[in-house]
Scaffold this motif. Sequence first.
Motif, short mmCIF file in Angstrom:
data_model
loop_
_atom_site.label_atom_id
_atom_site.label_comp_id
_atom_site.label_asym_id
_atom_site.label_seq_id
_atom_site.Cartn_x
_atom_site.Cartn_y
_atom_site.Cartn_z
N LEU A 37 0.83 -1.21 0.00
CA LEU A 37 0.00 0.00 0.00
C LEU A 37 0.86 1.25 0.00
CD1 LEU A 37 -2.81 1.31 0.21
CD2 LEU A 37 -2.55 1.22 2.70
N THR B 210 -6.06 -2.71 -4.47
CA THR B 210 -5.32 -1.67 -3.75
C THR B 210 -6.27 -0.69 -3.08
OG1 THR B 210 -3.60 -1.86 -5.43
CG2 THR B 210 -3.44 -0.01 -3.92
N PHE C 64 -6.41 0.17 0.83
CA PHE C 64 -6.36 1.55 1.33
C PHE C 64 -7.49 1.78 2.32
CE2 PHE C 64 -7.55 6.00 1.32
CZ PHE C 64 -6.34 6.67 1.38
N TRP D 133 -6.73 0.08 5.61
CA TRP D 133 -5.72 0.87 6.35
C TRP D 133 -6.36 2.12 6.92
CZ3 TRP D 133 -4.11 5.88 5.01
CH2 TRP D 133 -3.06 6.38 5.76
#
Length: 593
Positions: free
Chosen positions: A377, A523, A527, A530
């Motif tokens: 990431l 991805t 994201f 996270w």
Amino acid sequence: MGSTLLLKFRICFMSPQLTSTARFLCTRDIKPNLGGRQVDRKNSGQTRIANRTIRHGTEDVNTKKSSMLLQTSFPKFGFAAGTAKRTAELMKRKAPAVFEEEEQHEEEQKRMTGKCQPPERPLLPAEWKDLRESLGNQERFDIQMMNTLFRCGSELNIAKSLLTFVAMEKGTLSYELLLRYLTLCVKGGHDDEVFDIYKIMRGSFPSLDTGASSLFIKSFSRTARWREALEILKEIKQVLTPSPRNYGDIIAAAIHHKDATTAWALYDELIEKGLSPHQETWDALFTGVKESEREKEMGAMTESVQHERLLGVLVYMRNNQLYPQQKVANTIKSWFESLNGQKWTAAWSTATPKGACGCCGSELESIQLSAEEYQELKDRVMNDIIQGRDVFNKTTPEELESFKAFVKRKPAFDVVVDGLNVARINPDKTKQSETLLTVVLELERQAPNILVLGRKHMLRPSKSWDRRNMNLIQQKVHCFFTENISEDDPFLLYATLHSGNHCLFVSRDLMRDHKACLPDDVTRRLFFKWQRGHQLVMAGNVAAGRRVKFLSIPRFDTIVQTTGDTWHLPYDDTGDRSTYEVPQLWLCLTKKH
């Protein structure tokens, strides 16, 4: 096409977006703490917080990385389903004038619509003519009236009488009018009438647009003529990609008519085209089919194969971070409970604050990224967001390099604050610096290394930016002020990710534009995971002299997950969840041995 179409009609319808050199401003390395504590940042760059040791560039982090920040937290999560709607309702109460204006606009629209009220019974052609004249002989009267009949849910015979009037007066029926009538029929479930319209439109027009084709697919799929919908689907595919709804309608029909092979072939095609199935499609698949003996003899899909395919649907939900609605969750529950020779028990559950299932006690997957995921990431964000093609529309090469050098000199940060974003949580512009100071003081109680990002105009004394408040902030924490036209978010993301997986950030920004810059769905989901595990959001109002509360950061990942003998499915029980929010309820499935 006049007379022919009119004849057909009578037979079928008579019954009723910089250039200056950047300079950055930052606090001195030794910063006095007005509360009596002093931190020397010229030393080894090592400092302690809670049960972890932070070193520049590396970190030894245990699972309690954010526990101190969350001691004063709110019970709700920042991305909990329904948060956006509740916030909007709160803002509506705080700023009623704006919403009153919107409501007045809606009322005006209703009044305008009211001028074209539908009749309460079928009208004769002469009566339709009188009605049109009473409304000023409006252009496109027939289209507007058919739209009105649709919105008001009028009886089919009234719409038919309108078609009779138009056909008798014009000698033909336009494609647009028939399409409006088709929409009314499909919505009302008048499938026999749809068959008649299909025959007329096929005989009168060289081709059908995708809108009409989709309506025919929907209607035919509800009847014994469902296989004709497959032919219409083929025609759509010659022009463009069919919608998930097109596929879903036929899949449901195939399931209903016990054709699992066709249903799964269409589902595979839908997935291969990168489309996302609708909830109704999943519901139909988990409802399943019972094959006849003839289908089994012909090599139709076996029960064990269907079992694996349905588990594959759950894996698809997991990989794409999708959630079943409650109705679908109920169907999945029933399917597990019905499996022959397997003893599955199901229960509705919630997750505990420690990240365990409240029903079976199983530990849910952590919200924290693995070292490999974090590095992947970090690399993607650096390349696609911070150093992307449009980055210098948001800053200058000099400013970005100055910031990177600034971050490199500092110890790893524990918290990065979007200063301007946080300050603006207070609608009173005279208290923005006070609001930012209040949040900084709360964070400074619990984390030693804090970075506040701001813009240079915040350093110019004004009603919004009190000099004393801004001086206190610079004494308390590290600060970096960008040019006024620069965008804060790339700096925030860089500092947070560069500091390590322990670092949190404070902002009300949902980062949706930046997430969209990432190259692929995998991805983007990484994201979001996270973000949910690292973003601190203020809960409620921020007032000087009062403790600041933050919405909780969950310890677990809200995603479909399995251990083999257990499945845990987060599901939607409300229509209030925005796309960036996650459900709060779970379906717990456990297998007994």
